[in-house]
Design a protein around this motif. Sequence first.
Motif, mmCIF file in Angstrom:
data_model
loop_
_atom_site.group_PDB
_atom_site.id
_atom_site.type_symbol
_atom_site.label_atom_id
_atom_site.label_comp_id
_atom_site.label_asym_id
_atom_site.label_seq_id
_atom_site.Cartn_x
_atom_site.Cartn_y
_atom_site.Cartn_z
ATOM 1 N N VAL A 240 0.843 -1.207 0.000
ATOM 2 C CA VAL A 240 0.000 0.000 0.000
ATOM 3 C C VAL A 240 0.872 1.248 0.000
ATOM 4 O O VAL A 240 0.670 2.173 -0.793
ATOM 5 C CB VAL A 240 -0.975 -0.011 1.215
ATOM 6 N N VAL A 241 1.893 1.262 0.862
ATOM 7 C CA VAL A 241 2.766 2.439 0.944
ATOM 8 C C VAL A 241 3.472 2.654 -0.395
ATOM 9 O O VAL A 241 3.575 3.785 -0.883
ATOM 10 C CB VAL A 241 3.776 2.283 2.107
ATOM 11 N N GLU A 242 3.906 1.564 -1.007
ATOM 12 C CA GLU A 242 4.603 1.681 -2.295
ATOM 13 C C GLU A 242 3.671 2.292 -3.356
ATOM 14 O O GLU A 242 4.048 3.188 -4.097
ATOM 15 C CB GLU A 242 5.080 0.303 -2.745
ATOM 16 N N GLN A 243 2.430 1.803 -3.362
ATOM 17 C CA GLN A 243 1.475 2.339 -4.351
ATOM 18 C C GLN A 243 1.136 3.794 -4.075
ATOM 19 O O GLN A 243 1.031 4.607 -4.984
ATOM 20 C CB GLN A 243 0.187 1.527 -4.307
ATOM 21 N N LEU A 244 0.966 4.122 -2.796
ATOM 22 C CA LEU A 244 0.659 5.516 -2.461
ATOM 23 C C LEU A 244 1.782 6.415 -2.945
ATOM 24 O O LEU A 244 1.548 7.478 -3.524
ATOM 25 C CB LEU A 244 0.476 5.677 -0.939
ATOM 26 N N CYS A 245 3.024 5.968 -2.719
ATOM 27 C CA CYS A 245 4.175 6.796 -3.098
ATOM 28 C C CYS A 245 4.229 7.033 -4.594
ATOM 29 O O CYS A 245 4.725 8.072 -5.040
ATOM 30 C CB CYS A 245 5.476 6.144 -2.643
ATOM 31 N N SER A 246 3.702 6.097 -5.376
ATOM 32 C CA SER A 246 3.739 6.293 -6.824
ATOM 33 C C SER A 246 2.760 7.401 -7.239
ATOM 34 O O SER A 246 2.718 7.788 -8.400
ATOM 35 C CB SER A 246 3.443 4.986 -7.556
ATOM 36 N N HIS A 247 1.968 7.905 -6.288
ATOM 37 C CA HIS A 247 1.054 9.022 -6.587
ATOM 38 C C HIS A 247 1.557 10.340 -6.010
ATOM 39 O O HIS A 247 0.898 11.363 -6.141
ATOM 40 C CB HIS A 247 -0.342 8.703 -6.045
ATOM 41 N N LEU A 248 2.717 10.297 -5.346
ATOM 42 C CA LEU A 248 3.284 11.529 -4.766
ATOM 43 C C LEU A 248 4.200 12.199 -5.776
ATOM 44 O O LEU A 248 4.944 11.507 -6.482
ATOM 45 C CB LEU A 248 4.149 11.180 -3.556
ATOM 46 N N ARG A 249 4.202 13.510 -5.813
ATOM 47 C CA ARG A 249 5.210 14.186 -6.640
ATOM 48 C C ARG A 249 6.562 14.075 -5.934
ATOM 49 O O ARG A 249 6.594 13.938 -4.689
ATOM 50 C CB ARG A 249 4.837 15.648 -6.850
ATOM 51 N N PRO A 250 7.679 14.114 -6.651
ATOM 52 C CA PRO A 250 8.970 14.094 -5.960
ATOM 53 C C PRO A 250 9.018 15.267 -4.981
ATOM 54 O O PRO A 250 8.671 16.393 -5.340
ATOM 55 C CB PRO A 250 9.985 14.285 -7.107
ATOM 56 N N GLY A 251 9.397 14.994 -3.753
ATOM 57 C CA GLY A 251 9.395 16.048 -2.730
ATOM 58 C C GLY A 251 8.095 16.078 -1.930
ATOM 59 O O GLY A 251 7.970 16.831 -0.965
ATOM 60 N N GLY A 252 7.116 15.259 -2.358
ATOM 61 C CA GLY A 252 5.829 15.223 -1.652
ATOM 62 C C GLY A 252 5.925 14.459 -0.326
ATOM 63 O O GLY A 252 6.899 13.754 -0.069
ATOM 64 N N TYR A 253 4.884 14.622 0.482
ATOM 65 C CA TYR A 253 4.906 14.038 1.832
ATOM 66 C C TYR A 253 3.831 12.963 2.036
ATOM 67 O O TYR A 253 2.710 13.101 1.538
ATOM 68 C CB TYR A 253 4.669 15.136 2.868
ATOM 69 N N LEU A 254 4.204 11.956 2.791
ATOM 70 C CA LEU A 254 3.248 10.939 3.250
ATOM 71 C C LEU A 254 3.178 11.030 4.775
ATOM 72 O O LEU A 254 4.213 10.950 5.449
ATOM 73 C CB LEU A 254 3.731 9.538 2.849
ATOM 74 N N LEU A 255 1.969 11.217 5.299
ATOM 75 C CA LEU A 255 1.788 11.310 6.749
ATOM 76 C C LEU A 255 1.027 10.081 7.228
ATOM 77 O O LEU A 255 -0.029 9.756 6.678
ATOM 78 C CB LEU A 255 1.000 12.573 7.104
ATOM 79 N N VAL A 256 1.561 9.410 8.226
ATOM 80 C CA VAL A 256 0.898 8.215 8.761
ATOM 81 C C VAL A 256 0.525 8.453 10.227
ATOM 82 O O VAL A 256 0.940 9.443 10.826
ATOM 83 C CB VAL A 256 1.793 6.949 8.610
ATOM 84 N N GLY A 257 -0.268 7.544 10.782
ATOM 85 C CA GLY A 257 -0.722 7.703 12.167
ATOM 86 C C GLY A 257 0.421 7.467 13.164
ATOM 87 O O GLY A 257 1.438 6.859 12.816
ATOM 88 N N HIS A 258 0.231 7.945 14.394
ATOM 89 C CA HIS A 258 1.340 7.886 15.360
ATOM 90 C C HIS A 258 1.756 6.449 15.680
ATOM 91 O O HIS A 258 2.869 6.206 16.098
ATOM 92 C CB HIS A 258 1.002 8.655 16.641
#
Length: 280
Positions: A240-258
């Motif tokens: 899931v994380v890998e797929q999500l990252c393929s939708h981020l622009r370079p320099g974009g951020y992924l925020l996950v729960g604590h």
Amino acid sequence: MVHAKRQLSDRQFRSLAELIEDQVGIKMPNAKRLMLEGRLHKRVRALNYSGVSEYVDNLFDKAVLDDELTHLIDVVTTNKTDFFREPQHFDFLKTVAVPELLKLPNRKSNDLKVWSAACSTGMEAYTTAMVLDDMVRAGARFQFRILGTDISTAVLRVATAAIYNREVTAPVPPQFVERYFLTSRDRSREEVRVVPELRRLTNFTRMNLMDSSYPVDRDVDVIFCRNVLIYFDRETQRKVVEQLCSHLRPGGYLLVGHSESMIHSALPKLRQVQPTVFKL
Ligand SMILES: C[S@@+](CC[C@H](N)C(=O)[O-])C[C@H]1O[C@@H](n2cnc3c(N)ncnc32)[C@H](O)[C@@H]1O
């Protein structure tokens, strides 16, 4: 006299657990059995079954499953959310992420895209909308759009309507409550609604994180994927994380729960900038 079987047999529980894990990715160990049976009672009553056992026996009939799956998903998902949940993420968005993202050399416009993946009833998406709109009012020069996705149709209905009980606005700063919520003229109705200006910038649609591809743009600036990975096993989290990252622009951020900072090890190309903040 025949007593209806109130509980699931081991075999029934295993088949149901497999179905849920397969469809939604949510792990269903034996420890969750009582909770699952409890949550199914509402469906059992709605369908006039004698007990959860009869519900599961009928569920695997293809015609039943096609109709029932949506309800089952609504029942098994945990939808807890809040406005300004884990507020440090919204401070980070305002003070670090947005100013930095707007300066990226590979940007073609000042349109920011934010995705609340597993958005539940929309509070994460609307919190983001309030914070970004407040920045724009204070003079920052950008536009934004927010996408909220979730697998549960029940929560998406609430998110789209944007009507909440007044008490859930407790964590929202008072000036934001004043500015971003409408109250009913009928004061006895304890409900508020997000203002149309923010609703217009926020879209909700159904999406399963288990799907092999996501119908989402590939240049998203910030993805919130909070408090959902925790329900998946390690391999599913990684995918899931890998797929999500393929939708981020370079320099974009992924925020996950604590409680999800362990995804760090999932993807080497992500740089951890804070315990629950990752940068591509
Ligand atoms: C605990 S809520 C988190 C809501 C919000 N992100 C937050 O942190 O406040 C988890 C959400 O994940 C959704 N969910 C669970 N499995 C999912 C899947 N496979 N695909 C998409 N959403 C899923 C649930 O329906 C639920 O609304």
